[in-house]
Write an enzyme that holds these catalytic residues in place. Structure first.
Site, short mmCIF file in Angstrom:
data_model
loop_
_atom_site.label_atom_id
_atom_site.label_comp_id
_atom_site.label_asym_id
_atom_site.label_seq_id
_atom_site.Cartn_x
_atom_site.Cartn_y
_atom_site.Cartn_z
CE LYS A 140 3.17 -2.88 -4.31
NZ LYS A 140 2.36 -2.57 -3.10
CG ASP A 190 -1.84 -1.26 1.37
OD1 ASP A 190 -2.26 -1.81 0.60
OD2 ASP A 190 -1.91 -1.74 2.37
N GLY A 203 -3.78 -4.89 -4.96
CA GLY A 203 -4.99 -4.02 -5.44
C GLY A 203 -4.40 -2.55 -5.80
CG HIS A 204 -2.49 -0.76 -8.57
ND1 HIS A 204 -2.03 -1.65 -8.65
CD2 HIS A 204 -2.54 -0.08 -9.62
CE1 HIS A 204 -1.55 -1.69 -9.98
NE2 HIS A 204 -2.06 -0.78 -10.59
CD GLN A 235 0.84 -9.34 -2.42
OE1 GLN A 235 1.70 -9.98 -3.02
NE2 GLN A 235 -0.29 -9.04 -2.91
#
Ligand code: IMP
Length: 429
Positions: A16, A13, A40-41, A221
């Site tokens: 990136k 988180d 997740g982004h 991650q």
């Protein structure tokens, strides 16, 4: 050759995704090498918001080829859901711009059930994303149980492995939700849909390397969630560090030119485990609020802490960072003082190495250096000259401690809110 890895230097988180998206502009190929849809982004492009969990972020750029390597674990329901959503938002996904390794392992519906079952029987609450990541990697290592994408294309193999798994996991499957016939039917359909994307990605990557394509390796991650080097057992089940680029794609270390770690100006983490620099609850809430620190995959509130340079240097060493991008500096805009952790105090002595024992980590008290805040908004800054001296001092302090340059900082969620402090480090060519 200037292939670049972008990966998280902390507990995930770190934003990136935004950095990856920006660098993807100059990449011919964006490749993922580990993790699964636990990542997740969110990428905002104009009035459209794209949420990606599995497909590399290069998919938003029409010329870029995206690779899901052998080290990734693939949930086909997520994959097809993402492809369908992208199509609906006007992004074409085809076998031309998405290549998936035949060696990648499949996350199957029973993996989530097994994860639930294991959690019920364990005293350790890891606080996973509940995507079945751990049980899938466990099956891969176990060898009898792992199911690879290639097995799906040889459907008899898939059927045999499914039967083996449903049998050996019968205890967990008492929890319900997994039906053999439905699963077989669904996956027969998936196999047909998946086939065009399935690629010998080792051969593909090596052809790309030989042709001097520009490759961006997209980490998921973060370093402190790495199965070997993270805060075990409060980690994910893959190696998230730079070494995984090689094993997760089948390329040698010499194919990697640069490794950019992404670190927030502070630290956050979701899930359990000791966290030496965790902020006082009032400040924790304030930072969470300003930084919108809620999980992209699970919406869980993230715990917030001061920047931990002991942990960050550990990350820099493990990954061999050639540069760090520091994100979310704007979250500090209103604070009059900032703390950075420069050592841990453990049993009356200072230490600057990161312990493997969580019991030791739990007893480590942070030793802080206090730096002045800049108390002015950074969000409008676009050029190096727009950055106040005190912000530069904060960044320079971290650079000096780590002996790693920080050529890029980010001052807000938008693609444009990135400031290059030193252009010589940020070219992909
Ligand atoms: P798992 O990866 O679902 O097994 O979860 C293990 C740990 O990693 C949990 O603390 C998760 O919250 C964390 N985690 C997994 N993926 C991410 C990520 O992409 N960002 C941040 N934390 C993550």
């Amino acid at each position: 050759m200037s292939n670049l890895v972008i990966l998280g230097a902390q507990w995930g988180d770190e934003s990136k995704g935004k950095l990856t998206d920006v660098f993807a502009e100059n990449a011919d190929i964006v490749a993922r090498y580990q993790g699964g849809d636990n990542a997740g982004h969110t990428i905002v492009l104009g009035d459209k918001t794209f949420i990606l969990h599995l497909i590399p972020s290069g998919i938003l750029r029409p010329e870029t080829i995206n690779v899901i390597g052998n080290g990734v674990v693939v949930n086909l329901e997520t994959l097809f859901g993402e492809i369908d959503r992208l199509h609906a938002q006007g992004i074409a996904v085809s076998s031309e711009n998405l290549k998936i390794s035949d060696r990648a392992h499949l996350i199957l519906p029973y993996h989530k059930t097994v994860e639930q079952w294991e959690q019920m029987g364990s005293g350790t609450k890891i606080g996973t994303t509940a995507r079945g990541i751990g049980p899938t990697y466990a099956d891969k290592m176990n060898r009898h149980a792992g199911v690879r994408i290639g097995d799906l294309l040889e459907f008899d193999n898939f059927r045999k492995k499914l039967d083996y798994n449903l049998d050996t996991k019968a205890d967990a499957l008492q929890l319900g939700g997994v039906d053999r016939h439905i699963l077989l039917d669904t996956y027969r359909g998936y196999a047909a849909r998946l086939a065009p994307y399935v690629t010998d990605t080792v051969a593909f990557m090596h052809e790309a390397l030989a042709a001097e394509k520009r490759i961006l390796f997209e980490g998921a991650q973060g370093t402190m969630l790495d199965i070997d080097f993270g805060t075990y057992p409060y980690v994910t089940s893959s190696n998230c560090t730079a070494g995984a680029v090689c094993t997760g794609l089948g390329i040698g270390p010499k194919a990697i030119a640069k490794v950019m770690g992404v670190s927030k100006a502070y630290v956050t983490r979701v899930g359990g485990g000791p966290f030496p620099t965790e902020m006082h609850p009032d400040l924790d809430e304030k930072i969470r609020d300003i930084g919108q620190e809620y999980g992209a995959t699970t919406q869980r509130p993230r715990r917030c802490g001061w920047l931990d340079l002991v942990a960050l240097r550990y990350a820099a060493r493990i990954n061999g960072f050639t540069a760090i991008a520091m994100t979310k500096l704007d979250v500090f805009d209103t604070l009059d003082e900032l703390q950075v952790c420069v050592a841990y105090r453990y049993q009356g002595k200072e230490r600057t190495t990161f312990p493997s024992s969580l019991q030791v980590l739990d007893e480590c008290k942070p030793v802080y250096e206090t730096l002045p805040g800049w108390q002015q908004p950074l969000t409008e800054a676009r050029a190096s000259e727009d950055i106040p001296q005190r912000t530069r001092d904060y960044v320079a302090y971290v650079e000096a401690y780590l002996n790693v340059p920080i050529p890029i900082i980010s001052v807000g969620p938008d693609r444009a809110q990135i400031v290059t402090l030193d252009a010589s480090h940020v070219n992909l060519r």
